[in-house]
Design a protein around this motif. Structure first.
Motif, PDB file in Angstrom:
ATOM      1  N   GLY A  11      12.834  -0.275  -5.686  1.00  0.00           N
ATOM      2  CA  GLY A  11      11.674  -0.925  -5.079  1.00  0.00           C
ATOM      3  C   GLY A  11      12.055  -2.154  -4.286  1.00  0.00           C
ATOM      4  N   GLY A  12      11.622  -2.169  -3.036  1.00  0.00           N
ATOM      5  CA  GLY A  12      11.930  -3.300  -2.155  1.00  0.00           C
ATOM      6  C   GLY A  12      10.706  -4.139  -1.839  1.00  0.00           C
ATOM      7  N   GLY A  13       9.938  -4.458  -2.901  1.00  0.00           N
ATOM      8  CA  GLY A  13       8.860  -5.439  -2.778  1.00  0.00           C
ATOM      9  C   GLY A  13       9.379  -6.811  -3.202  1.00  0.00           C
ATOM     10  N   GLY A  16      11.506  -6.557  -6.493  1.00  0.00           N
ATOM     11  CA  GLY A  16      12.826  -5.942  -6.327  1.00  0.00           C
ATOM     12  C   GLY A  16      13.787  -6.841  -5.575  1.00  0.00           C
ATOM     13  N   LEU A  34      16.975   0.093  -3.640  1.00  0.00           N
ATOM     14  CA  LEU A  34      16.552   1.354  -3.032  1.00  0.00           C
ATOM     15  C   LEU A  34      15.046   1.296  -2.792  1.00  0.00           C
ATOM     16  N   ASN A  46       0.934  -7.105   1.576  1.00  0.00           N
ATOM     17  CA  ASN A  46      -0.474  -6.895   1.947  1.00  0.00           C
ATOM     18  C   ASN A  46      -1.419  -7.706   1.092  1.00  0.00           C
ATOM     19  N   SER A  48      -3.103 -11.403  -0.655  1.00  0.00           N
ATOM     20  CA  SER A  48      -3.774 -12.574  -0.088  1.00  0.00           C
ATOM     21  C   SER A  48      -2.923 -13.829  -0.142  1.00  0.00           C
ATOM     22  N   HIS A  52      -2.272 -18.087  -8.352  1.00  0.00           N
ATOM     23  CA  HIS A  52      -3.307 -18.192  -9.385  1.00  0.00           C
ATOM     24  C   HIS A  52      -2.720 -18.797 -10.658  1.00  0.00           C
ATOM     25  N   VAL A 188      13.993   7.070  -4.802  1.00  0.00           N
ATOM     26  CA  VAL A 188      14.594   7.455  -6.078  1.00  0.00           C
ATOM     27  C   VAL A 188      13.757   8.595  -6.660  1.00  0.00           C
ATOM     28  N   ILE A 321      -2.656  -0.882  -2.258  1.00  0.00           N
ATOM     29  CA  ILE A 321      -2.620  -0.543  -3.686  1.00  0.00           C
ATOM     30  C   ILE A 321      -2.029  -1.708  -4.474  1.00  0.00           C
ATOM     31  N   VAL A 322      -2.781  -2.150  -5.472  1.00  0.00           N
ATOM     32  CA  VAL A 322      -2.258  -3.184  -6.365  1.00  0.00           C
ATOM     33  C   VAL A 322      -1.795  -2.532  -7.664  1.00  0.00           C
ATOM     34  N   GLY A 350       0.986 -10.487  -9.126  1.00  0.00           N
ATOM     35  CA  GLY A 350       2.453 -10.475  -9.080  1.00  0.00           C
ATOM     36  C   GLY A 350       3.043 -11.251  -7.927  1.00  0.00           C
TER      37      GLY A 350
HETATM   38  C1  LIG Z   1      -4.818  -6.493  -1.417  1.00  0.00           C
HETATM   39  C2  LIG Z   1      -4.023  -7.223  -2.465  1.00  0.00           C
HETATM   40  C3  LIG Z   1      -4.222  -8.588  -2.674  1.00  0.00           C
HETATM   41  C4  LIG Z   1      -3.463  -9.268  -3.627  1.00  0.00           C
HETATM   42  N1  LIG Z   1      -3.584 -10.633  -3.719  1.00  0.00           N
HETATM   43  C5  LIG Z   1      -2.764 -11.313  -4.550  1.00  0.00           C
HETATM   44  C6  LIG Z   1      -2.776 -12.734  -4.561  1.00  0.00           C
HETATM   45  O1  LIG Z   1      -3.482 -13.373  -3.780  1.00  0.00           O
HETATM   46  N2  LIG Z   1      -1.986 -13.386  -5.456  1.00  0.00           N
HETATM   47  C7  LIG Z   1      -1.179 -12.703  -6.336  1.00  0.00           C
HETATM   48  O2  LIG Z   1      -0.509 -13.347  -7.143  1.00  0.00           O
HETATM   49  N3  LIG Z   1      -1.083 -11.356  -6.283  1.00  0.00           N
HETATM   50  C8  LIG Z   1      -1.851 -10.645  -5.421  1.00  0.00           C
HETATM   51  N4  LIG Z   1      -1.773  -9.287  -5.364  1.00  0.00           N
HETATM   52  C9  LIG Z   1      -0.842  -8.590  -6.274  1.00  0.00           C
HETATM   53  C10 LIG Z   1       0.591  -8.642  -5.766  1.00  0.00           C
HETATM   54  O3  LIG Z   1       0.648  -8.358  -4.400  1.00  0.00           O
HETATM   55  C11 LIG Z   1       1.451  -7.625  -6.537  1.00  0.00           C
HETATM   56  O4  LIG Z   1       1.240  -7.777  -7.925  1.00  0.00           O
HETATM   57  C12 LIG Z   1       2.934  -7.819  -6.243  1.00  0.00           C
HETATM   58  O5  LIG Z   1       3.158  -7.858  -4.852  1.00  0.00           O
HETATM   59  C13 LIG Z   1       3.750  -6.665  -6.856  1.00  0.00           C
HETATM   60  O6  LIG Z   1       5.066  -6.750  -6.345  1.00  0.00           O
HETATM   61  P1  LIG Z   1       6.100  -5.601  -6.653  1.00  0.00           P
HETATM   62  O7  LIG Z   1       7.331  -5.919  -5.907  1.00  0.00           O
HETATM   63  O8  LIG Z   1       6.168  -5.379  -8.125  1.00  0.00           O
HETATM   64  O9  LIG Z   1       5.408  -4.260  -6.068  1.00  0.00           O
HETATM   65  P2  LIG Z   1       5.274  -3.737  -4.569  1.00  0.00           P
HETATM   66  O10 LIG Z   1       5.149  -4.811  -3.591  1.00  0.00           O
HETATM   67  O11 LIG Z   1       4.187  -2.699  -4.617  1.00  0.00           O
HETATM   68  O12 LIG Z   1       6.666  -3.032  -4.303  1.00  0.00           O
HETATM   69  C14 LIG Z   1       7.074  -1.871  -4.990  1.00  0.00           C
HETATM   70  C15 LIG Z   1       7.986  -1.104  -4.060  1.00  0.00           C
HETATM   71  O13 LIG Z   1       8.582  -0.032  -4.772  1.00  0.00           O
HETATM   72  C16 LIG Z   1       8.741   1.050  -3.874  1.00  0.00           C
HETATM   73  N5  LIG Z   1       8.905   2.279  -4.654  1.00  0.00           N
HETATM   74  C17 LIG Z   1       8.019   2.825  -5.512  1.00  0.00           C
HETATM   75  N6  LIG Z   1       8.527   3.965  -6.021  1.00  0.00           N
HETATM   76  C18 LIG Z   1       9.774   4.128  -5.490  1.00  0.00           C
HETATM   77  C19 LIG Z   1      10.783   5.110  -5.621  1.00  0.00           C
HETATM   78  N7  LIG Z   1      10.629   6.176  -6.424  1.00  0.00           N
HETATM   79  N8  LIG Z   1      11.926   4.963  -4.910  1.00  0.00           N
HETATM   80  C20 LIG Z   1      12.116   3.896  -4.091  1.00  0.00           C
HETATM   81  N9  LIG Z   1      11.169   2.932  -3.909  1.00  0.00           N
HETATM   82  C21 LIG Z   1      10.013   3.046  -4.614  1.00  0.00           C
HETATM   83  C22 LIG Z   1       7.451   1.002  -3.067  1.00  0.00           C
HETATM   84  O14 LIG Z   1       7.581   1.714  -1.838  1.00  0.00           O
HETATM   85  C23 LIG Z   1       7.245  -0.480  -2.877  1.00  0.00           C
HETATM   86  O15 LIG Z   1       7.786  -0.963  -1.653  1.00  0.00           O
HETATM   87  C24 LIG Z   1      -2.523  -8.569  -4.424  1.00  0.00           C
HETATM   88  C25 LIG Z   1      -2.327  -7.195  -4.227  1.00  0.00           C
HETATM   89  C26 LIG Z   1      -3.056  -6.520  -3.243  1.00  0.00           C
HETATM   90  C27 LIG Z   1      -2.810  -5.064  -3.018  1.00  0.00           C
END
Ligand SMILES: Cc1cc2nc3c(=O)[nH]c(=O)nc-3n(C[C@H](O)[C@H](O)[C@H](O)COP(=O)(O)OP(=O)(O)OC[C@H]3O[C@@H](n4cnc5c(N)ncnc54)[C@H](O)[C@@H]3O)c2cc1C
Length: 383
Positions: A11-13, A16, A34, A46, A48, A52, A188, A321-322, A350
């Motif tokens: 995951g490249g969020g 990750g 990956l 995506n 805000s 918090h 993956v 998607i959150v 997150g």
């Molecule tokens: C509209 C919206 C508003 C929000 N506002 C806030 C806010 O104001 N403040 C706050 O604290 N949080 C907020 N959040 C929550 C916050 O954005 C998320 O909790 C946080 O970004 C999660 O980060 P992450 O890296 O875990 O997941 P993600 O950013 O979802 O990244 C996960 C990555 O994993 C990749 N992935 C998944 N499966 C695989 C696989 N099998 N192989 C390779 N790659 C894969 C995906 O493509 C994705 O890029 C908001 C969320 C949304 C959707």
């Protein structure tokens, strides 16, 4: 020849890329990230951008005070997250993160809402959060832009915001400076034991890794299910709206004590309006799309709380998607029965906590933090 790495990060969020940065910088580890699509293209890019620290209103109203007490230890991770954000522009050489903390205010427009905030803020203060209950005059003096119907509220000085378009990339660049490899467009598809190591199957071949960190966000449950684990991870479409630019109007992060609202103004002057209103999944594509009902309700609430917003034109609304859990608690640590596989999952908020929990999980995965460390122990998978 098969590719090898000390760590594969799925995951490249934000999670990750931040985990990869700490593994590479603090542990000198050989790391491969990956990402099935593009970096920062899911929730992390995506959202805000709010920091918090106060307990969110919606689950407090719907799940009650018992829930809030179970959730309360999570506040420490959110406070740790905000403190960590303050360090990041300097540490990552990234002033474009636009990190600010001018305080968050939760606005009550009815006496019952103020009473609810009184009970909620007592739980928050017991966890060490600086949150103050303000009467009407104090609220209007602090935030003269609020509607005159305001009866009071809370103020939490550490809350603020950053730019979600920039943060993941700043971590990714910093991780690469420390040697991490980042693969975009690499999905993956599974993993299996190979002695004490793991064979990670991807759309571009297999990688043998000593350890794996699952940072797949809303898909993290799917990844854990490959190993037979059933984690209570959910995916929900929620939406955000941005207005045209305006003169400085709202320095704070503004919430409503009545329902879901987060409202703040960016460095460029746009007002970002969100709070977790549900979007829809498109019936054909399955992609998240904006719900008009949610849009109207979200904007109505924003205008009730900050009337000046009514004169601003909306530029765009979007849905994404959150990653969620019913109890709003994060899941952090090594998967039970699967040594060497770690999960870094912070639901709903997150962005706030991501950089902090990523460091905690990286330290755990590097063997530099014990699993029973009080900061993280209560959040272990299956705990
Ligand atoms: C509209 C919206 C508003 C929000 N506002 C806030 C806010 O104001 N403040 C706050 O604290 N949080 C907020 N959040 C929550 C916050 O954005 C998320 O909790 C946080 O970004 C999660 O980060 P992450 O890296 O875990 O997941 P993600 O950013 O979802 O990244 C996960 C990555 O994993 C990749 N992935 C998944 N499966 C695989 C696989 N099998 N192989 C390779 N790659 C894969 C995906 O493509 C994705 O890029 C908001 C969320 C949304 C959707």
């Amino acid at each position: 020849m098969r590719e090898h790495a000390d760590f594969v990060v799925i995951g490249g969020g934000l999670a990750g890329c931040a985990v990869a940065y700490h593994l590479a910088r603090d542990g000198g580890a050989d790391v491969v990230v990956l990402e099935q699509g593009e970096l920062n293209a899911a929730a992390s890019g995506n959202n805000s951008g709010s920091f918090h620290a106060q307990i969110p209103v919606e689950p407090f109203l719907n799940q009650g005070e018992g829930w809030a007490h179970r959730f309360a230890p999570t506040l420490r991770l959110m406070m740790g997250g905000i403190a960590r954000w303050m360090e990041l522009p300097g540490e990552l050489g990234a002033p474009e993160l636009e990190v600010t903390a001018k305080g968050g205010i939760m606005v009550a427009r009815r006496p019952a809402e103020l009473e609810m905030l009184r009970r909620k803020s007592a739980i928050e203060r017991a966890m060490g959060l600086d949150v103050r209950l303000l009467d009407r005059a104090e609220m209007l003096s602090l935030a003269p832009y609020l509607a005159p119907e305001t009866v009071g509220g809370t103020c939490c000085p550490i809350e603020g915001k950053a730019n979600p378009l920039m943060a993941t990339f700043a971590f990714a660049r910093a991780a690469q400076r420390h040697g991490a490899r980042i693969r975009r467009g690499c999905r993956v598809t599974g993993m299996t034991h190979d002695g004490a190591a793991w064979l990670v199957a991807t759309s571009a071949g297999t990688i043998r890794a000593q350890r794996v960190v699952n940072c797949a966000g809303a898909a993290a449950g799917e990844v854990a299910a490959w190993l037979g684990l059933d984690l209570p991870i959910e995916a929900h479409p929620i939406q955000v709206t941005v207005t045209e630019r305006a003169e400085p109007l709202v320095p704070h992060l503004v919430y409503s004590a009545a329902d879901r609202l987060s409202l703040k103004q960016t460095a460029q002057g746009s007002v970002i309006i969100g709070g977790g209103w549900p979007g829809r999944l498109h019936p054909v594509t399955g992609l998240p799309v904006v719900s008009e009902d949610s849009l109207v309700a979200n904007l109505r609430l924003a205008i009730e709380v900050v009337p000046a917003v009514a004169r601003l034109r909306v530029v765009r609304s979007w849905a994404a998607i959150v990653n969620g859990t019913q109890d709003w608690r994060p899941i952090l640590g090594e998967l039970p029965g699967e040594p060497g596989v770690f999960l870094c999952f912070f639901p709903w908020m997150g962005f706030t906590a991501g950089p902090h929990v990523a460091r905690l999980v990286a330290e755990l995965a590097l063997g530099r933090r014990a699993a029973d460390d009080p900061e993280i122990a209560g959040f272990a998978p299956g705990a």
